[in-house]
Design a protein around this motif. Structure first.
Motif, short mmCIF file in Angstrom:
data_model
loop_
_atom_site.label_atom_id
_atom_site.label_comp_id
_atom_site.label_asym_id
_atom_site.label_seq_id
_atom_site.Cartn_x
_atom_site.Cartn_y
_atom_site.Cartn_z
N GLY A 90 0.83 -1.20 0.00
CA GLY A 90 0.00 0.00 0.00
C GLY A 90 0.86 1.25 0.00
O GLY A 90 1.94 1.27 0.61
N LYS A 91 0.39 2.29 -0.66
CA LYS A 91 1.13 3.55 -0.73
C LYS A 91 0.22 4.69 -0.35
O LYS A 91 -0.89 4.83 -0.88
CB LYS A 91 1.69 3.78 -2.13
CG LYS A 91 2.57 5.03 -2.24
CD LYS A 91 3.19 5.14 -3.63
CE LYS A 91 4.17 6.30 -3.70
NZ LYS A 91 3.53 7.60 -3.51
N SER A 92 0.69 5.51 0.58
CA SER A 92 -0.02 6.71 0.99
C SER A 92 0.99 7.85 1.00
O SER A 92 1.92 7.87 1.81
CB SER A 92 -0.64 6.52 2.38
OG SER A 92 -1.31 7.69 2.79
N ARG A 93 0.80 8.78 0.05
CA ARG A 93 1.77 9.85 -0.18
C ARG A 93 3.14 9.23 -0.45
O ARG A 93 3.25 8.44 -1.39
CB ARG A 93 1.76 10.83 0.99
CG ARG A 93 0.42 11.56 1.15
CD ARG A 93 0.45 12.60 2.27
NE ARG A 93 -0.79 13.35 2.33
CZ ARG A 93 -1.87 12.94 3.01
NH1 ARG A 93 -1.83 11.82 3.71
NH2 ARG A 93 -2.97 13.67 2.99
N ASP A 94 4.19 9.54 0.34
CA ASP A 94 5.50 8.97 0.04
C ASP A 94 5.87 7.85 0.99
O ASP A 94 7.02 7.47 1.11
CB ASP A 94 6.58 10.05 0.06
CG ASP A 94 6.77 10.67 1.44
OD1 ASP A 94 5.94 10.40 2.33
OD2 ASP A 94 7.75 11.41 1.61
N LYS A 95 4.86 7.28 1.67
CA LYS A 95 5.08 6.16 2.58
C LYS A 95 4.50 4.88 1.98
O LYS A 95 3.41 4.89 1.40
CB LYS A 95 4.46 6.44 3.95
CG LYS A 95 5.15 7.55 4.73
CD LYS A 95 4.51 7.73 6.10
CE LYS A 95 5.30 8.71 6.95
NZ LYS A 95 5.39 10.05 6.34
N VAL A 96 5.24 3.80 2.15
CA VAL A 96 4.84 2.50 1.60
C VAL A 96 4.85 1.47 2.71
O VAL A 96 5.73 1.47 3.59
CB VAL A 96 5.79 2.08 0.45
CG1 VAL A 96 5.61 0.60 0.11
CG2 VAL A 96 5.54 2.93 -0.78
N GLU A 97 3.86 0.58 2.66
CA GLU A 97 3.76 -0.48 3.66
C GLU A 97 3.57 -1.82 2.94
O GLU A 97 2.74 -1.93 2.03
CB GLU A 97 2.58 -0.20 4.58
CG GLU A 97 2.41 -1.19 5.71
CD GLU A 97 1.28 -0.75 6.65
OE1 GLU A 97 1.53 0.10 7.52
OE2 GLU A 97 0.14 -1.25 6.47
N ILE A 98 4.37 -2.81 3.34
CA ILE A 98 4.22 -4.18 2.84
C ILE A 98 3.61 -5.00 3.96
O ILE A 98 4.11 -5.01 5.08
CB ILE A 98 5.57 -4.79 2.42
CG1 ILE A 98 6.37 -3.83 1.54
CG2 ILE A 98 5.34 -6.14 1.73
CD1 ILE A 98 5.78 -3.60 0.19
N TYR A 99 2.52 -5.69 3.67
CA TYR A 99 1.78 -6.41 4.70
C TYR A 99 1.67 -7.88 4.32
O TYR A 99 1.31 -8.22 3.19
CB TYR A 99 0.39 -5.79 4.84
CG TYR A 99 -0.40 -6.27 6.03
CD1 TYR A 99 -0.30 -5.63 7.26
CD2 TYR A 99 -1.26 -7.36 5.92
CE1 TYR A 99 -1.04 -6.07 8.36
CE2 TYR A 99 -1.99 -7.81 7.01
CZ TYR A 99 -1.87 -7.15 8.22
OH TYR A 99 -2.60 -7.59 9.30
N ASN A 100 2.01 -8.75 5.30
CA ASN A 100 1.89 -10.19 5.10
C ASN A 100 0.53 -10.63 5.61
O ASN A 100 0.23 -10.55 6.81
CB ASN A 100 3.01 -10.91 5.85
CG ASN A 100 3.05 -12.39 5.51
OD1 ASN A 100 2.03 -13.07 5.47
ND2 ASN A 100 4.27 -12.90 5.27
N LEU A 101 -0.34 -11.07 4.72
CA LEU A 101 -1.70 -11.42 5.09
C LEU A 101 -1.78 -12.72 5.88
O LEU A 101 -2.79 -12.99 6.54
CB LEU A 101 -2.56 -11.53 3.82
CG LEU A 101 -2.72 -10.23 3.03
CD1 LEU A 101 -3.35 -10.51 1.67
CD2 LEU A 101 -3.56 -9.22 3.80
#
Length: 833
Positions: A90-101
Motif C-alpha cells: 500500500g502507498k499513501s503519499r511517500d510512505k509505503v507499507e508491505i503487509y503479510n496477510l
C-alpha cells in the motif's frame, strides 16, 4: 458467515454525522462522508479481495478480506495492490507499507515516489525521491540502482529502467531472473517502451551532432535492430497479431515558434487549434518490422498519407488525416474518413476503397449518442468492419474487397470471437451475433430491449482502428434504461446463464476470477452506501462488505419514481422526500434538470457526489426540501421548448402530491441544465426562484464559438449531439431564435442566481455574464457569482466549492423558506433602492 467482516467494517465504512442546520457546519458534515470506491481487486489465486475506502481527500485505507469464509480481515494504508497471494503493498503519499496477510507482519518504507509490482516474478520495486530504485523478491532486497532516468513498462510484468552511469546510458531489465543491463549507449535515451507481448523493447535515442536520431529494438536473443529516424521524432508502434509483426510510426511535430505578433487561423484548417494540444505532424515515416527477419522495411508512400494497422502483416489502411473534416462531432479524430485506400505491402500498391462514416453508441450515463472509432479489425487480420453510411456496418476482406452489408441499423460496437468466426454486436436492443460463414445475423435472447455491453473483451485502440476479440467465456451487461435495472449474463460453450440477477442497485464495478466461478460487484443505491456483493454458481448474491448501517439516516430516505408524458414520449421523474417527512406538513421543492435523469435514481446520496454539480440532493432533503429530477428529451420544437414542456408536464404530475407547496418551488441546473434553466426562466411563471450554473444564454453565439475544452468549433454540439437540433443555423434560423434564452430575457419573472468559473473553457463564462447584463437591463432580481480561478465545475472541498455550496443553499432558504437574514442577498434589494 460474514458477521465478523460486517462488524469490523461498520466501524470504517460510510460514517454519518447527524445533519446540522447551520451552514457553518456544512463542510465538516460533508467531510465525514466516506465510502468504498475504486475497483476491488482479487489476489492472483482469488484467496483475498481488496477494496478501498475513500474519504474526501482520496483513498486512505484498503481493506482485505478472505474470500473463502471471512475469518480474516486486514487493513493497510493508502491504495494497495497484491504482490502475490499473501503479500500486499500500500502507498499513501511517500510512505509505503508491505503487509503479510498470513501472519500480519508489516514492513514500512519512507521517501518513496513510486512502486512497481511484478507479480509473475514475485517482485516489486520501490523508487525513492532521490531516483534510487530497490528491487525486492518477496521481501528480500535483490538489487539496487541509482541515477534512474526513466521507465518502460509493459502489460506482461516487464520493468525496464534507464540508468545513467557516468557518460553511458544503460537499460536494465528488472524482471529478468538475474537483473542485468541489456543495452548500453552513449546517446541520451529519450523514451523506452515495451511491446504489449513483452518480448520487444523500443528505445528512442537522441544522436548528438547528427542529422538523424536512432530507434533501437532490443530482442531477447540480443539481435538488436537499429533504425535511423528523423530528428526529434516521436515513435509509436502497433502490434500486429500479438507481436508477430509491428507497424512503426515516426512523426515529427513542427518546431516553428508561433508568432508573438499574430495568430493566423485558416478557414480550410482541419486541425484548427489542435496544433497546441494534439499531435499534428509535419513529417511522417513508417516501417514494417518483422521480428523473425530482424528487419524493418520503410513503407514509401505519399507524405500526406497516414497508415494504420488492420492487424494484417500485408495490408494497411491509408488516408489523409482529417481530410474534409467539418467538425460535426466532438471527436478529435474526425467523424468521417474520406478517400481511404488499402496499401498492399507486398505489391507496394494502393487500392482505393472509398469513404467511411463514423458510427454512434448510446452513452449510458449521459444518455445520448456519441461517436466512436469507425474501423474494427478481426484478431486474425483477415477482415474488418466499417460503415459507408454511418447507419449500418459493412464487412470487408482485409484486401479491401467488400464482402457483405449487415442489413440492420442500431448495431453498436462489434466484438469478434477469438477464432474470428462470429461477430458479437452490442446494441440498445440486446446482443446480436453475425455468423461470418453463413452471413446470417441473429438476435440472441440476452437482454432484449436493453442496452448491452460486453464486459470481458479486449480492446486495442490505435486512434482510428479498434481491434476487438473475446475468447472463451465472456460476460454481458444488460441495462434497462426505463426501469434502471441491470443484469449480467455469462456466455460459455454456447450456453447462456444469468450470473447476476436483475437488480435495481447501481453496479459500479464487477470483477471475477478466470473461470467465472466467483463474481464480485461493488453496488450502491440511493439509500445504501456502496457495498461489495458476492455471486457464485450456487448463491445468487451474498453481501460481505456492507456499510449501510453506519449512515443512520440513509434508510429513512424516501424516493418515488413518477411517470408523465411529454414530447410524445413516456418519461420518468425521481422525487426525493424530506428526510424527516411528516405527511401533515407542506414542504418547498427544488427541481434539478439536465437531460434524462432516470439512471441517477440508484446513486447513493452522499453530499460529496459529483452529479448534480452545484446541487446537493442529500443536503437539501436533510434541510426539509422535496427534490425532483424530471427527465428531459427533445422533439422537433427544439432543446429549450422541449425542456419547457417536459418540466411543465413533470410539475403537473409531481404536484398531485399534496405535501408539496406549489408556491415555493425552485428550479436549477448546471451546464446544459443551466441553459435549460435560463430558457425556462424566460418562459415560465411557475417557479419562485432559479439557480443557473455555467449555462448558455445565446445559442447562436455559442454555435459560432470555439470550444477550448473540446478543441474545436462548437457547432457539432448543436447539430449532432447534446442540443440535438439536427440543423445548422443557416438551415433553420428560426429554430435557434426560438430556443435562445437571451432573446426573451425581459420575461424572467422570479429571482435568479447565476454562477460560473472564469476559466471555463467549455461554456464561455461571458455567456453567463451576457444573461446577467440582460437581466440587469430590465431590472430583474439577479445576482451573478464569478469565480476567477475555477473552470466548468468545481472540485469538492475547495474554497470555491464550499462558497458556492453555501450560497446556493442560502438562496433556496431565502426564497423558498423565507429566511431573510442573509446579507449578501439582501444587498440586491438595497442596490435596487
Amino acid at each position: 458467515m460474514w458477521n465478523l467482516i460486517k462488524i469490523l467494517l461498520l466501524l470504517v465504512g460510510c460514517i454519518w454525522v447527524c445533519g446540522q442546520n447551520k451552514l457553518d457546519t456544512l463542510p465538516a458534515w460533508k467531510v465525514n462522508f466516506t465510502k468504498f470506491g475504486g475497483t476491488p481487486t482479487l489476489s492472483p489465486k482469488g484467496k483475498w479481495i481488496a477494496i478501498n475506502k475513500f474519504s474526501g481527500n482520496g483513498a486512505d485505507t484498503t481493506y482485505i478480506a478472505e474470500t473463502a469464509n471471512g475469518k480474516k480481515i486486514h487493513k493497510i494504508s493508502g491504495t494497495a495492490n497484491f504482490i502475490n497471494e499473501h503479500l500486499i503493498i500500500g502507498k499513501s503519499r511517500d510512505k509505503v507499507e508491505i503487509y503479510n496477510l498470513n501472519n500480519g507482519d508489516k514492513v514500512q518504507y519512507a521517501n518513496i515516489s513510486n512502486i512497481y509490482i511484478l507479480a509473475k516474478s514475485n517482485r516489486y520495486a520501490l523508487l525513492t525521491n532521490n531516483k534510487e530504485i530497490a528491487i525486492y523478491e518477496a521481501r528480500e532486497k535483490i538489487g539496487q540502482l541509482n541515477n534512474v532516468q526513466g521507465f518502460g513498462i509493459s502489460r506482461e510484468n516487464k520493468l525496464f529502467i534507464v540508468r545513467k552511469n557516468e557518460n553511458i546510458f544503460e537499460i536494465w531489465d528488472l524482471a529478468a531472473k538475474n537483473i542485468h543491463c541489456i543495452y548500453r549507449t552513449v546517446n541520451p535515451v529519450r523514451k523506452i517502451e515495451a511491446s504489449i507481448s513483452g518480448n520487444k523493447l523500443f528505445i528512442t535515442e537522441l544522436v548528438q551532432d547528427h542529422d538523424s536520431d536512432q530507434l533501437t529494438i532490443v530482442n531477447k536473443a540480443e539481435n538488436n535492430l537499429k533504425v535511423e529516424i528523423p530528428k526529434l521524432a516521436e515513435i509509436s508502434f502497433t502490434e500486429i497479431q500479438k507481436g508477430k509483426a509491428f507497424l512503426i510510426n515516426a512523426s515529427v511535430r513542427s518546431r516553428e515558434s508561433p508568432s508573438k505578433v499574430v495568430d493566423i487561423w485558416y478557414g480550410n484548417d482541419a486541425f484548427l487549434g489542435l496544433d497546441k494540444f494534439y499531435f499534428k505532424p509535419v513529417l511522417r515515416k513508417f516501417w514494417f518490422y518483422n521480428p523473425d527477419e530482424i528487419s524493418a522495411k520503410e513503407l514509401k508512400l505519399p507524405h500526406d498519407l497516414d497508415i494504420k494497422s488492420l492487424n494484417s502483416k500485408r495490408y494497411f489502411l491509408c488516408y489523409i488525416p482529417r481530410k474534409d473534416f467539418n467538425y460535426l462531432t466532438s471527436n478529435l479524430s474526425p467523424e468521417d474518413l474520406n478517400d481511404a485506400a488499402i496499401y498492399d505491402r507486398i505489391t507496394d500498391s494502393l487500392i482505393t476503397i472509398g469513404s467511411f462514416k463514423a458510427m454512434s453508441r448510446l452513452n449510458r450515463r449521459k444518455v445520448y449518442k456519441t461517436i466512436y472509432e469507425q474501423i474494427v479489425s478481426s484478431p486474425d487480420g483477415k477482415k474488418f468492419l466499417a460503415s459507408t453510411d454511418g447507419l449500418k456496418w459493412t464487412l470487408f476482406d482485409v484486401s479491401g474487397k467488400l464482402e457483405s452489408v449487415i442489413e440492420k441499423e442500431g448495431l453498436e460496437l462489434p466484438v469478434f470471437s477469438g477464432k474470428s468466426d462470429n461477430i458479437y454486436f452490442e446494441s440498445s436492443d440486446g446482443l446480436w451475433i453475425y455468423n461470418l460463414k453463413t452471413k446470417h445475423l441473429m438476435q440472441t435472447k440476452i437482454a432484449q430491449g436493453q442496452i448491452t455491453r460486453i464486459k470481458s473483451n479486449i480492446y486495442k485502440n490505435d486512434n482510428r482502428i479498434l481491434s476487438t476479440s473475446v475468447d472463451g467465456p465472456f460476460l454481458i451487461e444488460g441495462y434497462n434504461l426505463q426501469s434502471n435495472i441491470t443484469t449480467y449474463f455469462l456466455s460459455e460453450n454456447g450456453k447462456l446463464r444469468i450470473v447476476v440477477p436483475p437488480t435495481g442497485n447501481r453496479i459500479n464495478h464487477i470483477i471475477f476470477d478466470q473461470k467465472f466461478k466467483d463474481l464480485y460487484t461493488l453496488e450502491e443505491n440511493f439509500n445504501l452506501p456502496p457495498f461489495l456483493q458476492h455471486y457464485t454458481m450456487e448463491k445468487k448474491g451474498e453481501t460481505f462488505f456492507e456499510n449501510n448501517n453506519t449512515d443512520k439516516k440513509a434508510a429513512k430516505i424516501k424516493q418515488e419514481i413518477l411517470t408523465f408524458d411529454a414530447v410524445g414520449q413516456k418519461l420518468n421523474g425521481i422525487l426525493y422526500y424530506p428526510i424527516d417527512f411528516n405527511p401533515k406538513q407542506k414542504y418547498p421543492m427544488v427541481v434539478h434538470i439536465y437531460q434524462r435523469q432516470r439512471q441517477e435514481s440508484n446513486e447513493y446520496l452522499s453530499p460529496n457526489n459529483d452529479f448534480p454539480v452545484g446541487f446537493q440532493i442529500r443536503t437539501l432533503i436533510e434541510r426539509g426540501y422535496f427534490v425532483f429530477l424530471p427527465d428531459i428529451l427533445y422533439d422537433d420544437s427544439g432543446t429549450g421548448l422541449s425542456a419547457l414542456e417536459c418540466v411543465n408536464r413533470g410539475l403537473d404530475r409531481v404536484l398531485l402530491n399534496p405535501n408539496i407547496d406549489s408556491e415555493k418551488i425552485g428550479l436549477g441546473g448546471h451546464s446544459h441544465g443551466g441553459y435549460e434553466t435560463n430558457f425556462i426562466a424566460t418562459h415560465s411563471n411557475r417557479f419562485t426562484a432559479y439557480v443557473s450554473g455555467a449555462g448558455n444564454s445565446d445559442i447562436i453565439r455559442s454555435y459560432y464559438s470555439y470550444n477550448n475544452n473540446f478543441i474545436s468549433p462548437f457547432y457539432w454540439q448543436f447539430e449532432s449531439e447534446q442540443y440535438a437540433l439536427g440543423k445548422s443555423v443557416a438551415e433553420d434560423k428560426s429554430l435557434y431564435l426560438k430556443n435562445s434564452p437571451i432573446l426573451n430575457v425581459q420575461n424572467v419573472s422570479a429571482p435568479i442566481l447565476l454562477w460560473a468559473g472564469k476559466k471555463d473553457e467549455n461554456i464561455q463564462w461571458d455567456q453567463v455574464m451576457e444573461f446577467f447584463i440582460g437581466l440587469k437591463r430590465y431590472k430583474k432580481d439577479v445576482i451573478a457569482l464569478f469565480y476567477p480561478d475555477q473552470s466548468h465545475a468545481f472540485f469538492n472541498g475547495t474554497p470555491a466549492e464550499k462558497d458556492l455550496t453555501e450560497r446556493i443553499i442560502q438562496w433556496w432558504d431565502y426564497y423558498l423558506k423565507n429566511e431573510k437574514d442573509i446579507e449578501w442577498i439582501n444587498q440586491m434589494k438595497k442596490d435596487a433602492d
